[in-house]
Structures are given as C-alpha cells and as structure tokens.
Design an enzyme around this catalytic site. Structure first.
Site, PDB file in Angstrom:
ATOM      1  N   ASP A  64       0.801  -1.226   0.000  1.00  0.00           N
ATOM      2  CA  ASP A  64       0.000   0.000   0.000  1.00  0.00           C
ATOM      3  C   ASP A  64       0.832   1.272   0.000  1.00  0.00           C
ATOM      4  O   ASP A  64       0.403   2.304  -0.498  1.00  0.00           O
ATOM      5  CB  ASP A  64      -0.938   0.020   1.210  1.00  0.00           C
ATOM      6  CG  ASP A  64      -0.185   0.249   2.513  1.00  0.00           C
ATOM      7  OD1 ASP A  64       0.648  -0.598   2.882  1.00  0.00           O
ATOM      8  OD2 ASP A  64      -0.416   1.288   3.158  1.00  0.00           O
TER       9      ASP A  64
ATOM     10  N   GLU B 209       5.851   9.815   2.717  1.00  0.00           N
ATOM     11  CA  GLU B 209       5.500   8.461   2.281  1.00  0.00           C
ATOM     12  C   GLU B 209       4.447   8.494   1.177  1.00  0.00           C
ATOM     13  O   GLU B 209       3.416   9.148   1.308  1.00  0.00           O
ATOM     14  CB  GLU B 209       4.979   7.636   3.455  1.00  0.00           C
ATOM     15  CG  GLU B 209       4.748   6.173   3.111  1.00  0.00           C
ATOM     16  CD  GLU B 209       4.443   5.316   4.326  1.00  0.00           C
ATOM     17  OE1 GLU B 209       4.604   4.078   4.232  1.00  0.00           O
ATOM     18  OE2 GLU B 209       4.031   5.877   5.372  1.00  0.00           O
TER      19      GLU B 209
ATOM     20  N   TYR C  66      -4.777   0.618   9.708  1.00  0.00           N
ATOM     21  CA  TYR C  66      -5.960   0.863   8.893  1.00  0.00           C
ATOM     22  C   TYR C  66      -7.218   0.478   9.659  1.00  0.00           C
ATOM     23  O   TYR C  66      -8.035  -0.323   9.211  1.00  0.00           O
ATOM     24  CB  TYR C  66      -5.863   0.113   7.559  1.00  0.00           C
ATOM     25  CG  TYR C  66      -4.855   0.744   6.632  1.00  0.00           C
ATOM     26  CD1 TYR C  66      -5.146   1.922   5.945  1.00  0.00           C
ATOM     27  CD2 TYR C  66      -3.586   0.194   6.473  1.00  0.00           C
ATOM     28  CE1 TYR C  66      -4.214   2.524   5.120  1.00  0.00           C
ATOM     29  CE2 TYR C  66      -2.652   0.788   5.651  1.00  0.00           C
ATOM     30  CZ  TYR C  66      -2.969   1.960   4.970  1.00  0.00           C
ATOM     31  OH  TYR C  66      -2.031   2.547   4.151  1.00  0.00           O
TER      32      TYR C  66
ATOM     33  N   ASP D 224       5.935   0.378   3.135  1.00  0.00           N
ATOM     34  CA  ASP D 224       6.285  -0.829   3.878  1.00  0.00           C
ATOM     35  C   ASP D 224       5.991  -2.051   3.018  1.00  0.00           C
ATOM     36  O   ASP D 224       5.716  -1.937   1.825  1.00  0.00           O
ATOM     37  CB  ASP D 224       5.535  -0.872   5.214  1.00  0.00           C
ATOM     38  CG  ASP D 224       4.020  -0.686   5.025  1.00  0.00           C
ATOM     39  OD1 ASP D 224       3.522  -0.981   3.917  1.00  0.00           O
ATOM     40  OD2 ASP D 224       3.349  -0.239   5.973  1.00  0.00           O
TER      41      ASP D 224
END
Length: 499
Positions: A88, A479, A239, A91
């Site tokens: 996603d 990120e 999440y 990571d």
C-alpha cells in the site's frame, strides 16, 4: 517579505457573496506557474508508480526494472495462494482495505476518464487487473475474505527490501464469526467497479468479477461488523475503520447497482439510507470514509433524470461541493496559504486527490445535465469545479510556494528521500546479497537521496503552512501511497485532454 502570488486568503467575511466569487475566479485564473504542465507525462508516471508497488512474481513487461519478485509464498501458511497485489505504501504489508479502495478508484478513473487516457489506457487497465487478480484470490472461498498479509509490527520494526523480506507473513481473514463488513464491502465495490472496466475488454473476466462481487457483498451484509473489532491487534492503528462499516455497505451496493443494473441494489440503498447513515460526514472521502463518493456516484443517475428516489444523495453531493469552496469557513476543510486543500491527520495528499477527483467527476455529471450547484445565495458552475480541481493538481505538480513537484520523477525538483523501503535501499542489481532487518537502518537514516527512483509516487505532501521536510523519518509528509495516486490517474487523464 514579498507576498507570494499563489497565496489564497482564508476567508472574506466583509465581502458580499457575489464579490467573493468574483475574487475566487480571479484567484483561480492567476498564473502561478512559469510554464504549463505536461499532464500526459504525469499520467504515465502516476501509472508507473503502481508497478513499483507490485508484490509477487513480476511480469515480463515490468517497466520499473529495479524491482524484483517478492513475497512468493504469501498465503502458504494458511494453505491458500495470496501472492500478488500491491504494497500500500512504503512498507511491505499487503493491507486489503486500502488495496480494495485503490482498485475501486483506479476503476472509476478508467470508467469516467479512460477515453482521454490515450496511450496510457492499457497501463491503467493493467493496474486495475493487478489489483483484481489478487482480490479474486482473497475471496476464492465462500464465507471468507483474506484482508491482510504480513504482520505490521514485525514489518515496521525492520527496514528491508520486499525482495529480502523475512518478517512474519501471517494471513488474516474475516468470516462469519469474525465479521468485517467494511473491508468486504469495499472489496465488493472494487470487484463490481472493475467488472465495468472489463465488460467489453474481457467479458468472461468481467462476469467473474461481478459474480464474486455479489457473493462478497452478500457476506458483508449478512455478517455485519467492523474488521477492526475482529482483527484489532493486526489492523490497528494502521488501517482501523474509525468511520464504521455502514458506508462501505452503501458504497458496495452503489457499485453493484451501477455494474449489474439490478433493481435490488437500488432498493437496498433507498431502504437502508437512514439506517446506514448516508447523510453522515458528507465532505469526507478516502479508504475509511465513502460518504462523499457514494453521494457523487449516485447523483449521476438523479441528474440524468433516471432515479428521483435517490434525490437526497444529490442534495448531499451539492452540500459536499459547497463545503469545499475556498472561503466558506468549513472547519473540516481548510486551505493552506498556497492554496492546497488541507485536512487534519497524516498523508494529506490522499484528501487532495480524492476530493479533487470527486469535484471533477461531479462537474462532468453537472455539465451533462446543464446544472449548477446552489451554495448559499449563489451557485457553483461545473467550470468552477473543474478549475478548483485543476488548481489542486497543479499544486501537486509544482505550482506551489516551494516550486516543488510532489510527484517523484516529475519536474525539475521533487522529493528525493521518500519514506519507502524499496526505493531507499540499494536495488538487488546493485546489492545482490541479503540486507537484514536492522542492517537497513543506516539507509533509513542516511541524508543521501534514495538510490532507486520510484517514478510517479506522490508523497503525503506539505503541512498546513506549505512546508515540506524531504526526509524519510517524516513519514506523514514523505511516504507515498497507492490511494493517493489512484484518483490522481483520473484527474491527469482529463486534464491531459482538456488544457
């Protein structure tokens, strides 16, 4: 200090509404950039980013060559094949909730703006299919949806390439005893939306996607609950479903209505509108909150004169549009001094691209219906909404106080130290030997630019004052994520053909 010409006033309390909108139009017309943008090049790069996020065995036509095969045994511990899909962000965990939302928005981008993608349409369709192929694996067994691969705590404790991964690859699932209507509803939406993308391109695959979407939605609706309750230890705080699962049920039903044209889904939406809180938080849209998206998606039929029983959704969509107008003093939607939409929390660009996508999509629906949005004592035209959306895209591409593009590889100046494991560590070609969990820390802390350019990645972006730290440890700003890029694909496709 010289006043920045791109600066937007926070509000105009002393001006009449008419004068306010006149000034707003003048601000939107102001040329803050030295040269026009190449939106098609930005579109090409935004799609290339998804190839950099691929997990599994990479295909022969992989264009981002510094990436290699990774996570080839995902799902093996549970006796299933869960290889493929997308990482996603920066990571190496595969989170199903944002991956499904990414796939839904990529599909919506192709559905609404595919005709203006030109030579990049094929790459956009491939990006959708890389997501749906994985989602089909994750939903292959009735009554079960695999919603995550990888232990986030062990993963986040390491800084290593996906190709070197030796952290736990636990497969997490929801079922009748551990419900997750949120992630299952979003997965159903993704499969249904993608079935439209493939309806004429690959009818058999389209039928498979739609039939699976129907099954997954039935499961989500029958076994109601939030996956962050069932799997709190694995998905939170990464999440968590803070907003509740109700919006995903409406969202899934809306896409199934659009994909199948079955009356049962429209009846479901009308019957559950109040129960599932359709009118809540109408100016939110992202992987956790679908309310604004539901309202815009369903409004198209109302504006076309086909579904007057969904009129309340169009009214909500109008309210959403009004809440985004600069100077309307909405506490939940602010603008930075340089003109960027800003909402509290991390990774602000996810709000910028998703809300701008809805502005553009709704402006097109309004245009076809010859309609404008009533806001207070004035109205917002489709042309105004397009200019607002374009202003956000241009900010991302470099029309901002720092004169920096927030898309890696686009423009003369862009982020070079993004929070991304694969980009920041030496490639397998440059360093074939294993780099262990903690051995990567020196690359994370290095002041040097990332050795591998993750072309097309859009980072979390600047803060509310338009300041940006080009530094890996500032992950909220540096990120990239797939759900930042997915709606941007549609925006760039449109503006590449309409500038």
């Amino acid at each position: 200090m010289a006043r920045n010409p791109c600066r937007l006033p926070a509000c105009f309390p002393s001006f009449s509404t008419a004068l306010f909108f006149l000034l707003l139009l003048l601000l939107l017309h102001r040329q803050c950039a030295a040269s026009p943008h190449n939106y098609h090049d930005a579109l090409r790069k935004s799609l290339l980013f998804f190839e950099g996020q691929r997990s599994g065995r990479l295909p022969p036509d992989q264009r981002l060559r510094w990436r290699k095969d990774s996570a080839l045994h995902d799902g093996a511990s549970a006796g299933v094949d869960l290889t493929g899909g997308y990482y996603d962000a920066g990571d190496n965990v595969k989170f199903g909730f944002p991956m499904a939302f990414t796939t839904t928005l990529l599909s919506w981008s192709v559905i609404d703006f595919g005709r203006t993608m030109g030579s990049e349409l094929g790459n956009a369709v491939k990006a959708v299919k890389w997501g749906t192929d994985y989602l089909l694996k994750a939903t292959a067994h009735d009554g079960v949806v695999y919603v995550q691969v990888g232990d986030p705590l062990s993963d986040h404790n390491c800084w290593e390439r996906p190709e070197d991964m030796d952290t736990l690859r636990t497969a997490y699932k929801i079922d009748a005893n551990h419900p997750g209507s949120d992630v299952a509803g979003e997965t159903a939406a993704a499969l249904a939306a993608a079935s439209i993308v493939f309806r004429s391109r690959d009818p058999a695959y389209s039928r498979l996607l739609l039939s699976r979407a129907i099954k997954v939605f039935e499961f989500a609706d029958k076994h109601r609950g939030a996956y962050s309750s069932s799997l709190h230890y694995a998905v939170c705080p990464f999440y968590c479903d803070v907003n509740g699962y109700q919006d995903e049920l409406l969202w899934g039903a809306a896409w199934l209505h659009k994909a199948s044209r079955r009356r049962v889904y429209r009846e479901y939406i009308v019957r559950n509108e109040v129960v599932l809180r359709a009118g809540d938080s109408i100016n939110e849209f992202g992987w956790d909150n679908k309310h604004a998206g539901i309202n815009v998606l369903l409004s198209k039929e109302v504006l076309m004169g086909r579904s007057n029983d969904l009129k309340s959704f169009q009214m909500n969509a109008d309210g959403f549009i009004c809440s985004l107008l600069p100077g309307m003093s909405n506490p939940q939607v602010q603008y930075s001094p340089g003109g960027l939409i800003f909402k509290a929390g991390g990774s602000n660009m996810q709000h910028v691209t998703s809300l701008s996508f809805l502005l553009l999509a709704y402006s097109n629906y309004l245009s076809h219906a010859n309609h404008a949005v009533p806001c207070a004592h004035t109205s917002a035209s489709p042309a105004l909404l397009k200019r607002l959306a374009k202003r956000q895209v241009d900010y991302i591409l470099g029309d901002n106080p720092l004169r920096m593009s927030y898309m890696v590889g686009y423009g003369r100046r862009y982020p070079e130290r993004i929070h991304h494991r694969g980009s920041s560590l030496p490639s397998m070609d440059a360093h074939p030997t294993h780099i262990g969990c903690k051995a990567g820390s020196r690359y994370y802390l290095s002041p040097n630019p990332n050795p591998n350019t993750l072309v097309g990645a859009v980072v979390g972006g600047p803060n509310s004052s338009d300041a940006f730290p080009d530094s890996r440890p500032f992950f909220q700003e540096s990120e990239p994520t797939t759900y930042i890029n997915a709606p941007l694909v549609g925006l760039l496709a449109y503006f590449s053909a309409h500038t």
